[in-house]
Enzyme design. Structure first.
Site, PDB file in Angstrom:
ATOM      1  N   ASP A  21      -7.407 -64.809   1.433  1.00  0.00           N
ATOM      2  CA  ASP A  21      -6.953 -64.143   0.220  1.00  0.00           C
ATOM      3  C   ASP A  21      -8.147 -63.290  -0.275  1.00  0.00           C
ATOM      4  O   ASP A  21      -9.289 -63.517   0.158  1.00  0.00           O
ATOM      5  CB  ASP A  21      -6.579 -65.229  -0.802  1.00  0.00           C
ATOM      6  N   ASP A  23      -8.800 -61.692  -4.066  1.00  0.00           N
ATOM      7  CA  ASP A  23      -9.293 -62.024  -5.417  1.00  0.00           C
ATOM      8  C   ASP A  23      -9.547 -63.513  -5.581  1.00  0.00           C
ATOM      9  O   ASP A  23      -8.641 -64.329  -5.372  1.00  0.00           O
ATOM     10  CB  ASP A  23      -8.245 -61.618  -6.467  1.00  0.00           C
TER      11      ASP A  23
HETATM   12  O1  M1P Z   1      -4.541 -60.780  -5.724  1.00  0.00           O
HETATM   13  C1  M1P Z   1      -4.110 -61.426  -6.875  1.00  0.00           C
HETATM   14  C2  M1P Z   1      -3.444 -60.455  -7.828  1.00  0.00           C
HETATM   15  O2  M1P Z   1      -4.397 -59.491  -8.244  1.00  0.00           O
HETATM   16  C3  M1P Z   1      -3.963 -58.624  -9.210  1.00  0.00           C
HETATM   17  O3  M1P Z   1      -3.618 -59.360 -10.353  1.00  0.00           O
HETATM   18  P1  M1P Z   1      -4.190 -59.059 -11.817  1.00  0.00           P
HETATM   19  O4  M1P Z   1      -4.332 -57.594 -11.975  1.00  0.00           O
HETATM   20  O5  M1P Z   1      -3.164 -59.677 -12.717  1.00  0.00           O
HETATM   21  O6  M1P Z   1      -5.516 -59.790 -11.931  1.00  0.00           O
HETATM   22  C4  M1P Z   1      -2.735 -57.868  -8.778  1.00  0.00           C
HETATM   23  O7  M1P Z   1      -3.083 -56.878  -7.853  1.00  0.00           O
HETATM   24  C5  M1P Z   1      -1.685 -58.795  -8.206  1.00  0.00           C
HETATM   25  O8  M1P Z   1      -0.675 -58.031  -7.567  1.00  0.00           O
HETATM   26  C6  M1P Z   1      -2.261 -59.736  -7.196  1.00  0.00           C
HETATM   27  O9  M1P Z   1      -1.286 -60.678  -6.789  1.00  0.00           O
END
Ligand code: M1P
Length: 255
Positions: A21, A23
């Site tokens: 993953d 983030d």
């Molecule tokens: O990768 C996790 C999420 O990252 C973003 O979420 P947010 O902007 O709410 O922090 C988005 O790109 C979301 O689509 C993605 O699942």
């Protein structure tokens, strides 16, 4: 990553792929990967095949992981794999709009915008619905929120359940649309067809004959956007708390 990478068939550990993953796993939320992480991935790639599978689109992953991201990983799966690259070459992809159709899409968007217009949040910015290839992303504060505004919103959302309530309202309003909702980040949630979660990307790697598929993710709890792939019988799941945790487990497992 400028070192020479052996072809897939010549990696030290055969038939094994490690998917990450983005983030919270490779990078802090919405921020860049550290140089240490980039170096570790480059070293890991000499041993096994590597890929990322993120909810965001490729542009965001280029910002976070590097402009040359499609050559830094063997597999790049943006939008859960709806946009896919193998060794820098684009693979066939599907679109959300073709799947849902214009009429239903319009009804969905109108409902969301009406709902959001009736909220009274402390701060709102812009881009409340982001239209992507394989999904839409809905953000009550708006995707243009700055870093501090994101952090403040995340706390507010946790307390007031803004996203969770909107998801419940959508489930109630559109029970027959075949949609899944996933709160994966800080300020938004993703909306996509059932089955188009991160497990969608596995079809691409299964074709390649990998017999061991590792997955690292931080949102592996029920309702998180790593839940399905982490629990899929085809993967060996590693739950992490942050990028440092990812680096530690990668070193312990593969070096
Ligand atoms: O990768 C996790 C999420 O990252 C973003 O979420 P947010 O902007 O709410 O922090 C988005 O790109 C979301 O689509 C993605 O699942």
């Amino acid at each position: 990553m400028s070192t020479v990478i052996p072809p897939l068939s010549e990696r030290e550990i055969k038939n094994t792929i490690v998917l990450f993953d983005v983030d919270g796993t490779l990078t802090p939320a919405r921020l860049h990967a550290s140089p240490e992480m980039i170096t570790l991935l480059s070293e890991l790639r000499k041993k096994v095949a590597i890929g990322f599978v993120g909810g965001s689109d490729l542009v965001k992953q280029q910002e976070q992981l590097g402009d040359d991201v499609i050559h830094m990983f063997d597999y790049c799966f943006s939008e859960n794999g709806l946009t896919a690259y193998r060794l820098g070459e684009k693979l066939a992809s599907q679109t959300f709009i073709n799947w849902i159709g214009e009429a239903k899409y319009k009804t969905l968007v109108k409902f969301i915008l009406r709902y959001l217009s009736e909220l009274d949040l402390p701060v709102v910015r812009g881009t409340f619905i982001e239209y992507r290839n394989g999904m839409i992303n809905v953000s009550p504060i708006g995707r243009n929120a700055a870093t501090q505004e994101r952090l403040d919103y995340e706390k507010y959302d946790l307390e007031h359940k803004i996203r969770a309530n909107l998801v419940s309202a959508l489930q109630k309003e559109f029970p027959d649309y075949g949609l899944r909702y996933s709160i994966g980040g800080q300020i938004s949630f993703d909306v996509f067809p059932e089955g188009w979660d991160k497990t969608y990307c596995l079809q691409h790697v299964e074709k390649e004959g990998f017999t061991e598929i590792h997955f690292f993710g931080d949102k592996t709890f029920f309702g998180g956007n790593d839940y399905e792939i982490y629990n899929d019988p085809r993967t060996i799941g590693h739950a992490v708390n942050n990028p440092d945790d990812t680096m530690r487990i990668v070193k312990e497992t593969f070096f």
